[in-house]
Write a protein that holds these residues in place. Structure first.
Motif, PDB file in Angstrom:
ATOM      1  N   ALA A  18      45.233  39.614  39.290  1.00  0.00           N
ATOM      2  CA  ALA A  18      46.689  39.747  39.153  1.00  0.00           C
ATOM      3  C   ALA A  18      47.301  40.595  40.260  1.00  0.00           C
ATOM      4  O   ALA A  18      48.488  40.435  40.570  1.00  0.00           O
ATOM      5  CB  ALA A  18      47.018  40.367  37.792  1.00  0.00           C
ATOM      6  N   VAL A  19      46.515  41.494  40.837  1.00  0.00           N
ATOM      7  CA  VAL A  19      47.077  42.394  41.856  1.00  0.00           C
ATOM      8  C   VAL A  19      46.125  42.540  43.043  1.00  0.00           C
ATOM      9  O   VAL A  19      44.903  42.532  42.881  1.00  0.00           O
ATOM     10  CB  VAL A  19      47.391  43.804  41.284  1.00  0.00           C
ATOM     11  CG1 VAL A  19      48.463  43.719  40.213  1.00  0.00           C
ATOM     12  CG2 VAL A  19      46.159  44.494  40.741  1.00  0.00           C
ATOM     13  N   ALA A  20      46.714  42.691  44.217  1.00  0.00           N
ATOM     14  CA  ALA A  20      45.917  42.886  45.436  1.00  0.00           C
ATOM     15  C   ALA A  20      45.905  44.345  45.860  1.00  0.00           C
ATOM     16  O   ALA A  20      45.034  44.772  46.617  1.00  0.00           O
ATOM     17  CB  ALA A  20      46.483  42.023  46.560  1.00  0.00           C
ATOM     18  N   ILE A  21      46.907  45.102  45.397  1.00  0.00           N
ATOM     19  CA  ILE A  21      47.008  46.525  45.778  1.00  0.00           C
ATOM     20  C   ILE A  21      47.471  47.317  44.554  1.00  0.00           C
ATOM     21  O   ILE A  21      48.458  46.943  43.907  1.00  0.00           O
ATOM     22  CB  ILE A  21      48.053  46.722  46.911  1.00  0.00           C
ATOM     23  CG1 ILE A  21      47.622  45.960  48.170  1.00  0.00           C
ATOM     24  CG2 ILE A  21      48.248  48.199  47.252  1.00  0.00           C
ATOM     25  CD1 ILE A  21      48.648  45.039  48.715  1.00  0.00           C
ATOM     26  N   VAL A  22      46.772  48.394  44.251  1.00  0.00           N
ATOM     27  CA  VAL A  22      47.225  49.300  43.188  1.00  0.00           C
ATOM     28  C   VAL A  22      47.869  50.518  43.851  1.00  0.00           C
ATOM     29  O   VAL A  22      47.262  51.154  44.713  1.00  0.00           O
ATOM     30  CB  VAL A  22      46.060  49.753  42.281  1.00  0.00           C
ATOM     31  CG1 VAL A  22      46.533  50.805  41.283  1.00  0.00           C
ATOM     32  CG2 VAL A  22      45.466  48.563  41.548  1.00  0.00           C
ATOM     33  N   LEU A  23      49.104  50.792  43.438  1.00  0.00           N
ATOM     34  CA  LEU A  23      49.765  51.995  43.929  1.00  0.00           C
ATOM     35  C   LEU A  23      49.463  53.113  42.936  1.00  0.00           C
ATOM     36  O   LEU A  23      49.982  53.115  41.815  1.00  0.00           O
ATOM     37  CB  LEU A  23      51.268  51.768  44.041  1.00  0.00           C
ATOM     38  CG  LEU A  23      51.664  50.592  44.935  1.00  0.00           C
ATOM     39  CD1 LEU A  23      53.175  50.448  44.989  1.00  0.00           C
ATOM     40  CD2 LEU A  23      51.101  50.747  46.334  1.00  0.00           C
ATOM     41  N   CYS A  24      48.608  54.008  43.358  1.00  0.00           N
ATOM     42  CA  CYS A  24      48.217  55.105  42.477  1.00  0.00           C
ATOM     43  C   CYS A  24      49.339  56.140  42.428  1.00  0.00           C
ATOM     44  O   CYS A  24      50.039  56.356  43.410  1.00  0.00           O
ATOM     45  CB  CYS A  24      46.954  55.767  43.021  1.00  0.00           C
ATOM     46  SG  CYS A  24      46.438  57.148  42.004  1.00  0.00           S
ATOM     47  N   GLU A  61      49.731  39.201  32.744  1.00  0.00           N
ATOM     48  CA  GLU A  61      49.638  37.750  32.608  1.00  0.00           C
ATOM     49  C   GLU A  61      50.580  37.066  33.604  1.00  0.00           C
ATOM     50  O   GLU A  61      50.195  36.155  34.338  1.00  0.00           O
ATOM     51  CB  GLU A  61      49.986  37.403  31.149  1.00  0.00           C
ATOM     52  CG  GLU A  61      49.666  35.986  30.712  1.00  0.00           C
ATOM     53  CD  GLU A  61      50.862  35.061  30.843  1.00  0.00           C
ATOM     54  OE1 GLU A  61      50.637  33.880  31.143  1.00  0.00           O
ATOM     55  OE2 GLU A  61      52.003  35.515  30.669  1.00  0.00           O
ATOM     56  N   ARG A  62      51.816  37.529  33.668  1.00  0.00           N
ATOM     57  CA  ARG A  62      52.775  36.901  34.591  1.00  0.00           C
ATOM     58  C   ARG A  62      52.419  37.213  36.051  1.00  0.00           C
ATOM     59  O   ARG A  62      52.552  36.360  36.930  1.00  0.00           O
ATOM     60  CB  ARG A  62      54.199  37.352  34.275  1.00  0.00           C
ATOM     61  CG  ARG A  62      54.769  36.643  33.044  1.00  0.00           C
ATOM     62  CD  ARG A  62      56.286  36.727  33.015  1.00  0.00           C
ATOM     63  NE  ARG A  62      56.753  37.885  32.288  1.00  0.00           N
ATOM     64  CZ  ARG A  62      57.233  37.840  31.034  1.00  0.00           C
ATOM     65  NH1 ARG A  62      57.310  36.699  30.388  1.00  0.00           N
ATOM     66  NH2 ARG A  62      57.651  38.936  30.439  1.00  0.00           N
ATOM     67  N   MET A  63      51.979  38.439  36.299  1.00  0.00           N
ATOM     68  CA  MET A  63      51.567  38.783  37.676  1.00  0.00           C
ATOM     69  C   MET A  63      50.423  37.873  38.115  1.00  0.00           C
ATOM     70  O   MET A  63      50.385  37.405  39.259  1.00  0.00           O
ATOM     71  CB  MET A  63      51.122  40.249  37.739  1.00  0.00           C
ATOM     72  CG  MET A  63      52.255  41.250  37.666  1.00  0.00           C
ATOM     73  SD  MET A  63      53.196  41.410  39.208  1.00  0.00           S
ATOM     74  CE  MET A  63      52.118  42.522  40.145  1.00  0.00           C
ATOM     75  N   ALA A  64      49.500  37.585  37.189  1.00  0.00           N
ATOM     76  CA  ALA A  64      48.369  36.720  37.536  1.00  0.00           C
ATOM     77  C   ALA A  64      48.845  35.309  37.882  1.00  0.00           C
ATOM     78  O   ALA A  64      48.334  34.676  38.818  1.00  0.00           O
ATOM     79  CB  ALA A  64      47.371  36.672  36.376  1.00  0.00           C
ATOM     80  N   ARG A  65      49.847  34.836  37.149  1.00  0.00           N
ATOM     81  CA  ARG A  65      50.368  33.485  37.440  1.00  0.00           C
ATOM     82  C   ARG A  65      51.045  33.453  38.806  1.00  0.00           C
ATOM     83  O   ARG A  65      50.913  32.495  39.564  1.00  0.00           O
ATOM     84  CB  ARG A  65      51.324  33.037  36.330  1.00  0.00           C
ATOM     85  CG  ARG A  65      50.539  32.549  35.092  1.00  0.00           C
ATOM     86  CD  ARG A  65      51.403  32.475  33.856  1.00  0.00           C
ATOM     87  NE  ARG A  65      52.575  31.646  34.008  1.00  0.00           N
ATOM     88  CZ  ARG A  65      53.683  31.753  33.267  1.00  0.00           C
ATOM     89  NH1 ARG A  65      53.748  32.676  32.317  1.00  0.00           N
ATOM     90  NH2 ARG A  65      54.702  30.965  33.455  1.00  0.00           N
ATOM     91  N   VAL A  66      51.761  34.499  39.132  1.00  0.00           N
ATOM     92  CA  VAL A  66      52.396  34.559  40.462  1.00  0.00           C
ATOM     93  C   VAL A  66      51.311  34.646  41.537  1.00  0.00           C
ATOM     94  O   VAL A  66      51.324  33.897  42.524  1.00  0.00           O
ATOM     95  CB  VAL A  66      53.361  35.765  40.563  1.00  0.00           C
ATOM     96  CG1 VAL A  66      53.937  35.875  41.970  1.00  0.00           C
ATOM     97  CG2 VAL A  66      54.481  35.648  39.533  1.00  0.00           C
ATOM     98  N   ALA A  67      50.360  35.553  41.315  1.00  0.00           N
ATOM     99  CA  ALA A  67      49.318  35.773  42.334  1.00  0.00           C
ATOM    100  C   ALA A  67      48.544  34.493  42.622  1.00  0.00           C
ATOM    101  O   ALA A  67      48.146  34.232  43.769  1.00  0.00           O
ATOM    102  CB  ALA A  67      48.368  36.878  41.869  1.00  0.00           C
ATOM    103  N   ALA A  68      48.346  33.680  41.575  1.00  0.00           N
ATOM    104  CA  ALA A  68      47.545  32.452  41.750  1.00  0.00           C
ATOM    105  C   ALA A  68      48.279  31.421  42.605  1.00  0.00           C
ATOM    106  O   ALA A  68      47.649  30.503  43.141  1.00  0.00           O
ATOM    107  CB  ALA A  68      47.227  31.855  40.374  1.00  0.00           C
TER     108      ALA A  68
END
Ligand SMILES: O=C([O-])C(=O)C[C@H](O)[C@@H](O)C(=O)[O-]
Ligand SMILES: [Mg+2]
Length: 422
Positions: A284-290, A251-258
């Motif tokens: 919420a994220v542009a890159i997933v670090l697997c 939720e917070r990552m999405a607010r930052v990303a927006a």
């Protein structure tokens, strides 16, 4: 190709006094080495987190595998679900590894067995692991220098290295220069969440000045509020390749990303398939670090990459303290991913000990993707035995990674900070 024996060897590996939001790395960190031996005498190697929960789940899986063919890779997760039990505790690592579920812990165990089976299979048929995964699309895999604020030594004593302390921008730049000199890295990740954000911004600016044009990342492991994340993003816009887990929930990552153009990466809010739909729907994220351990192995890493590609999300690789077996596994799978646009993380240069006979060598910050059968690494049995003896001799204090407990050796009142810390 029938499995005759599975050996599990928990080890404690010397680590450096690296700082993060939770505390400081312990002097020794637990890992689990898995060795699968076929009736023909072929060995396959795998490695995963070594905290007690992983070891407890690995034992029944190891027993069940005897008598099965090494080709049964797709059946591993189902088998683990049946025999490993449903405990999520004993996963160690505090809050650094994202959601803690029984399923994720199981998959982290499955990953080591999957890699060991693929290694044994590759050695049996004379093919490298990347070929078993469909073949490499690149001959080298780029890694980035993983920079840490750190102390010169462990507060309660332990292994000593010659890096000295790095607690300000000049120290971080000096550390980066040594990584470049010794390994040729051309991109840099700074572990944040340790000092107040302005001081970490200053360190990133110093890196940008020292290495103009090099990709830079900053990762405070969720230490900041939305407001702080956005302030840092504004201050480092145009400087950062991406900001990693600035804040700690989807939720917070999405607010930052927006509210920022700076891409956000994560190895904390998307660490399981179940977390993908919400995070991707909310952008919420542009890159997933697997991390192939969390995700259940190398084939699941490929599945994750395909899902990311479908949604226009980038993919790269996360690292926790790991040995040469897992670095080989990461390199094989990374070589098979068409859309790998960011250099991978690795803690490996910090390690002074390994269980493989030949250490991996970075050239220009990259590893060459080997074509030897299997993973292309061999077990140094004497080294493995020595690290296992250290695990046996430990009274239990270090068998679960706990950076907050290690911090209390310096600061007896230390507790894991409530997030957001800043
Ligand atoms: O990218 C990350 O979040 C990590 O590598 C997590 C690690 O546990 C790192 O914070 C560490 O080892 O201190
Ligand atoms: Mg991270």
């Amino acid at each position: 190709m029938t499995i005759a024996e599975v050996r599990l060897t928990p080890v404690l590996v010397a680590d450096a006094p690296l700082l993060n939001v939770q505390g400081v790395h312990q002097p020794y960190t637990p890992r689990l080495v898995v060795e699968v031996v076929t009736e023909d005498g072929v060995s396959g190697l795998g490695e995963t987190y070594g905290d007690r929960g992983y070891l407890a789940a690995a034992r029944p899986l190891a027993r069940t595998l005897r008598g099965r063919p090494v080709t049964e890779v797709n059946g591993l997760a189902g088998l683990a679900e049946r025999v490993c039990g449903g405990a999520a505790d004993g996963a160690g690592g505090g809050g650094l590894r994202g959601v803690r579920t029984a399923g994720k812990l199981r998959l982290s165990v499955v990953s080591a067995f999957e890699v060991a089976l693929l290694d044994a299979l590759g050695r049996t048929v004379g093919l490298p692991v990347h070929a078993l995964l469909g073949g490499k699309v690149r001959d080298t895999v780029d890694y980035s220098a993983y920079l840490f604020h750190r102390w010169a030594g462990h507060p309660g004593g332990g292994p000593v290295d010659d890096w000295g302390a790095a607690l300000d921008p000049a120290g971080i730049v000096a550390q980066a220069r040594r990584f470049v000199r010794d390994h040729g890295f051309t991109s840099f990740k700074l572990k944040g969440g340790v000092l107040p954000p302005d001081r970490e911004v200053a360190a990133v600016r110093a890196l940008a000045e020292a290495f103009p044009g090099s990709p830079l990342r900053l990762d405070p492991n969720g230490a900041w509020s939305v407001e702080t994340s956005l302030r840092v993003a504004r201050e480092l816009a145009g400087v950062l390749e991406y900001l990693e887990d600035p804040t700690d929930t989807t939720e917070r990552m999405a607010r930052v990303a927006a509210a920022t153009e700076v891409p956000l990466a994560t190895n904390m809010c998307v660490t399981t398939f179940a977390e993908i739909p919400e995070a991707f729907a909310r952008r919420a994220v542009a890159i997933v670090l697997c991390d192939h351990h969390y995700w259940g192995g190398l084939r699941n890493t490929q599945h994750l990459a395909a899902i990311c590609r479908t949604h226009g999300v980038g993919v790269s690789m996360h690292s926790n303290t790991h040995l040469g077996i897992s670095l080989a596994a990461t390199t094989h799978v990374a070589a098979t991913l068409p859309g790998l646009d960011h250099s991978c993380d690795t803690h490996y240069p910090w390690l002074t000990e390994d269980v493989v006979t030949e250490r991996h060598v970075f050239t220009g910050g990259a590893l060459t993707v080997g074509d030897a059968p299997g993973l292309g690494v061999d077990l140094d049995r004497a080294a493995l035995a020595a690290l296992h003896r250290r695990w046996l001799a430990d009274d239990g204090t270090l068998r679960d990674r706990d950076d907050a407990a290690a911090m209390r050796a310096a600061d007896p009142g230390w507790a894991v900070p409530d997030l957001p810390r800043w």
